[in-house]
Scaffold this motif. Structure first.
Motif, PDB file in Angstrom:
ATOM      1  N   LEU A 185      -0.213  14.183   4.669  1.00  0.00           N
ATOM      2  CA  LEU A 185       0.408  14.570   3.405  1.00  0.00           C
ATOM      3  C   LEU A 185       1.852  14.096   3.337  1.00  0.00           C
ATOM      4  N   ALA A 186       2.534  14.106   4.466  1.00  0.00           N
ATOM      5  CA  ALA A 186       3.919  13.634   4.487  1.00  0.00           C
ATOM      6  C   ALA A 186       3.989  12.147   4.170  1.00  0.00           C
ATOM      7  N   PHE A 191       5.131   7.514   0.545  1.00  0.00           N
ATOM      8  CA  PHE A 191       4.695   6.365  -0.246  1.00  0.00           C
ATOM      9  C   PHE A 191       5.045   6.575  -1.712  1.00  0.00           C
ATOM     10  N   ALA A 192       4.876   7.793  -2.212  1.00  0.00           N
ATOM     11  CA  ALA A 192       5.229   8.081  -3.609  1.00  0.00           C
ATOM     12  C   ALA A 192       6.703   7.787  -3.856  1.00  0.00           C
ATOM     13  N   ARG A 193       7.578   8.194  -2.937  1.00  0.00           N
ATOM     14  CA  ARG A 193       9.008   7.933  -3.096  1.00  0.00           C
ATOM     15  C   ARG A 193       9.310   6.434  -3.027  1.00  0.00           C
ATOM     16  N   ALA A 194       8.585   5.722  -2.151  1.00  0.00           N
ATOM     17  CA  ALA A 194       8.815   4.283  -2.022  1.00  0.00           C
ATOM     18  C   ALA A 194       8.405   3.538  -3.287  1.00  0.00           C
ATOM     19  N   LYS A 232       2.378  -5.946   5.418  1.00  0.00           N
ATOM     20  CA  LYS A 232       3.673  -6.098   6.100  1.00  0.00           C
ATOM     21  C   LYS A 232       4.699  -5.146   5.520  1.00  0.00           C
ATOM     22  N   TRP A 233       4.683  -4.966   4.215  1.00  0.00           N
ATOM     23  CA  TRP A 233       5.607  -4.029   3.573  1.00  0.00           C
ATOM     24  C   TRP A 233       5.337  -2.604   4.041  1.00  0.00           C
ATOM     25  N   LEU A 234       4.058  -2.219   4.134  1.00  0.00           N
ATOM     26  CA  LEU A 234       3.704  -0.875   4.579  1.00  0.00           C
ATOM     27  C   LEU A 234       4.156  -0.642   6.018  1.00  0.00           C
ATOM     28  N   VAL A 235       3.983  -1.646   6.851  1.00  0.00           N
ATOM     29  CA  VAL A 235       4.434  -1.532   8.243  1.00  0.00           C
ATOM     30  C   VAL A 235       5.948  -1.314   8.289  1.00  0.00           C
ATOM     31  N   ALA A 236       6.672  -2.060   7.482  1.00  0.00           N
ATOM     32  CA  ALA A 236       8.131  -1.921   7.455  1.00  0.00           C
ATOM     33  C   ALA A 236       8.554  -0.533   6.981  1.00  0.00           C
ATOM     34  N   GLN A 237       7.727   0.094   6.139  1.00  0.00           N
ATOM     35  CA  GLN A 237       8.021   1.434   5.646  1.00  0.00           C
ATOM     36  C   GLN A 237       7.574   2.514   6.630  1.00  0.00           C
ATOM     37  N   GLY A 238       6.919   2.113   7.713  1.00  0.00           N
ATOM     38  CA  GLY A 238       6.406   3.085   8.673  1.00  0.00           C
ATOM     39  C   GLY A 238       5.214   3.864   8.159  1.00  0.00           C
ATOM     40  N   LEU A 239       4.474   3.286   7.207  1.00  0.00           N
ATOM     41  CA  LEU A 239       3.318   3.950   6.609  1.00  0.00           C
ATOM     42  C   LEU A 239       2.049   3.435   7.293  1.00  0.00           C
ATOM     43  N   ASP A 240       1.550   4.232   8.225  1.00  0.00           N
ATOM     44  CA  ASP A 240       0.419   3.783   9.033  1.00  0.00           C
ATOM     45  C   ASP A 240      -0.721   4.792   9.074  1.00  0.00           C
ATOM     46  N   ASP A 241      -0.635   5.859   8.267  1.00  0.00           N
ATOM     47  CA  ASP A 241      -1.698   6.865   8.279  1.00  0.00           C
ATOM     48  C   ASP A 241      -3.024   6.249   7.853  1.00  0.00           C
ATOM     49  N   ALA A 242      -4.094   6.539   8.580  1.00  0.00           N
ATOM     50  CA  ALA A 242      -5.399   5.913   8.329  1.00  0.00           C
ATOM     51  C   ALA A 242      -5.939   6.253   6.944  1.00  0.00           C
ATOM     52  N   HIS A 243      -5.750   7.493   6.494  1.00  0.00           N
ATOM     53  CA  HIS A 243      -6.276   7.891   5.185  1.00  0.00           C
ATOM     54  C   HIS A 243      -5.514   7.199   4.054  1.00  0.00           C
ATOM     55  N   LEU A 244      -4.187   7.159   4.169  1.00  0.00           N
ATOM     56  CA  LEU A 244      -3.391   6.458   3.163  1.00  0.00           C
ATOM     57  C   LEU A 244      -3.723   4.979   3.147  1.00  0.00           C
TER      58      LEU A 244
END
Length: 567
Positions: A185-186, A191-194, A232-244
């Motif tokens: 959820l975090a 991601f919403a803020r990004a 690559k953008w998601l990796v840079a944002q630290g967004l790695d959750d499997a569900h997201l």
């Protein structure tokens, strides 16, 4: 509307539970399954490809004349024809390879029931898509009431709109939420803020080509996003959750035919920022939910209405393959094979609108301009598969959210699976929806399969039918018993994939090819200006020129090309 929706949802959920209970105590032998390939004639297309490779094209048997020729009858070609009619130009012919026009927005009938054969919905258009708004007003879908625009509720998607089969049960919406942890959820909230931050850095629009009418094709923020993959953008944002990551990959395949590791970061953000944004669970305001327009036959409802006046006036020529387009000083010659007669016909006109996919346009336009060959070399295309499954009676269902219009499987076991829509969902008679037969339209985007196009061309229809039935039998174990027919439509080059660098490249083409004309326009005219790749006598119109395939892009480009050809 709210009370009716709640009552309908309770009725649907109750009927689903009864069906599950009734089916649990009996088993039926599956009837022989009927079906086959339909809609797109791959053989005809491959014959055209092979004929173009030889260069030995037959001589024309007849010469016909018109003021404008439109090559291609997809959404862009149909929109161009409408623009010509609105401009008072009626002496034109639209040439279409298939037996029916509509491109990726065809509809069909299976077992007497209308259903989609391609795109199945249209988001309620914002003011950037004024051309689409005008079309919907013309069709009676949109009208002004007491000074405000309203949409006819019969055309808005009925509730419940979408659900996800996740962890053995159905949940409302497509973002996995049931049972996920706080860490997931975090990441949803991050991601919403990004997305919100990227939308503030530079404006997104649908259609995106409306952004190109500024002095620069792309804002610096968009250029940076277009230069890298969404992954690559998601990796840079630290967004790695499997569900997201599953959800975002699904969204990319849904709109672009390929996953986050292939599409640009601009495309990944554009999916949300150009429409309704992204809202984490519990944070979305009521008005944030996207309203969509849909019909039993999907967007075929629109293309059929665009085609009707052309048929009535004899302007639509189907089963006609464009072989060669030659631009001269005094006009354009278009040679086309009429599959009904077997003859080649030569069409002569002062102007031609090339509403063909870029790959085909580069093959048939003689001495093609550099921007056309460059685009054909730069673009990549995703193959698609659309499977229509006719069922004679309601299916057993798992617990959870009630049957919806759009039904998606988390980690779908089939290649590129995107779930199914129910063609009976828009019926006003809920009893017919629950008890009668319907058609489930199952989608697969095969852009991430290295041999996806080859498989489409070589695998028998039963291969695809078995795969679709197996995937959907996970939530509906009695599907094979109740399926009576499976019709499969193959799209070898269904949509352009917005890979990194494509948007920047195409936006430069759109701006440069039309800049001299734009300088002659008034400020008011510039606000409605549509960047149309063109030569002296050819105007190019197809969603490929936007780098991805959605109705808004195709229609707006076709409309702009029609205005160019009308003078």
């Amino acid at each position: 509307m709210t009370a009716w929706t709640l009552q309908r949802r309770q009725f649907v959920a109750g009927a689903a539970a009864l069906a599950t209970a009734a089916l649990g105590g009996c088993e039926r032998a599956a009837a022989p399954l009927l079906g086959g390939f339909t809609g797109i004639d791959l053989t005809r297309g491959h014959q055209l490809r092979d004929l173009l490779k030889t260069g030995n094209l037959p001589a024309p048997a007849v010469v016909r004349r018109a003021q404008v020729i439109i090559a291609g009858g997809g959404v862009a070609g149909l929109a161009a024809a409408r623009a010509l009619r609105l401009a008072g130009v009626h002496d034109f012919a639209l040439l279409e390879l298939e037996d029916t026009p509509g491109g990726n927005s065809r509809g069909t009938v299976v077992g007497g029931l209308p259903c989609p054969q391609g795109a199945h919905y249209l988001p309620v258009p914002g003011d950037d898509a004024r051309e689409v708004q005008a079309l919907l007003e013309e069709l009676g879908v949109r009208r002004r009431v007491a000074g405000r625009w309203q949409y006819d509720e019969r055309h808005l998607c009925h509730s419940p709109q979408e659900r996800l089969f996740f962890d053995g049960e159905w949940q409302e919406g497509l973002l996995p939420v049931h049972g996920v942890g706080e860490a997931t959820l975090a990441q949803y909230r991050r991601f919403a803020r990004a997305v919100d931050a990227e939308a503030r850095a530079a404006r997104f629009a649908m259609p995106a080509l409306k952004l190109w009418s500024q002095k620069q094709p792309l804002a610096p923020a968009h250029q940076a996003l277009d230069a890298i993959t969404f992954d690559k953008w998601l990796v840079a944002q630290g967004l790695d959750d499997a569900h997201l990551r599953w959800y975002l990959d699904y969204c990319c395949r849904d709109d672009y035919g390929a996953g986050a590791h292939r599409v640009s970061a601009w495309a990944g953000i554009h999916y949300f920022a150009s429409r309704h944004g992204f809202h984490a669970p519990g944070e979305a305001p009521d008005e944030a939910r996207e309203s969509v327009l849909t019909w039993p036959e999907g967007n075929g409802w629109i293309t059929q209405r665009l085609a009707e006046p052309l048929r009535a006036q004899g302007q639509l020529r189907t089963a006609t393959s464009v072989l060669r387009i030659t631009e001269g000083r005094h006009g354009v010659e278009v040679d086309a094979l009429n599959h009904s007669t077997g003859n080649v016909e030569r069409w002569v006109a002062p102007q031609c609108i090339v509403a063909l996919p870029v790959l085909l346009a580069a093959r048939v336009v003689q001495q093609p301009p550099a921007f056309l060959t460059g685009a054909a070399q730069r673009l990549q295309w995703a193959p698609w598969l659309v499977t229509n499954i006719h069922i004679g009676s309601p299916l057993a269902d798992h617990p959870g959210a009630a049957p919806a219009w759009d039904n998606v499987l988390y980690a779908d076991p089939s290649a590129g699976g995107l779930g199914y829509v129910n063609a009976g969902h828009q019926r006003l008679d809920t009893r017919a929806t629950l008890a009668g037969p319907t058609v489930l339209t199952y989608y697969q985007a095969l852009g991430d399969l290295a041999d996806g196009r080859q498989q489409l061309a070589t695998q028998p229809w039963q291969h695809w039918a078995d795969a679709a039935l197996a995937a959907l039998s996970v939530p509906h174990p009695d599907l094979r018993e109740r399926a009576t027919r499976v019709d499969i439509t193959r799209y070898g080059h269904a949509m352009a994939i917005p890979t990194p660098g494509v948007l920047e490249y195409l936006s430069q083409i759109g701006l440069l090819r039309a800049s001299s004309k734009r300088k002659q326009l008034s400020n008011a005219e510039q606000s409605a200006w549509i960047p149309t790749p063109r030569t002296a006598r050819l105007a190019f119109a197809h969603s490929d020129w936007s780098g991805y395939s959605v109705f808004e892009e195709a229609f707006t480009r076709g409309h702009g090309a029609g205005l160019v050809a009308a003078g």
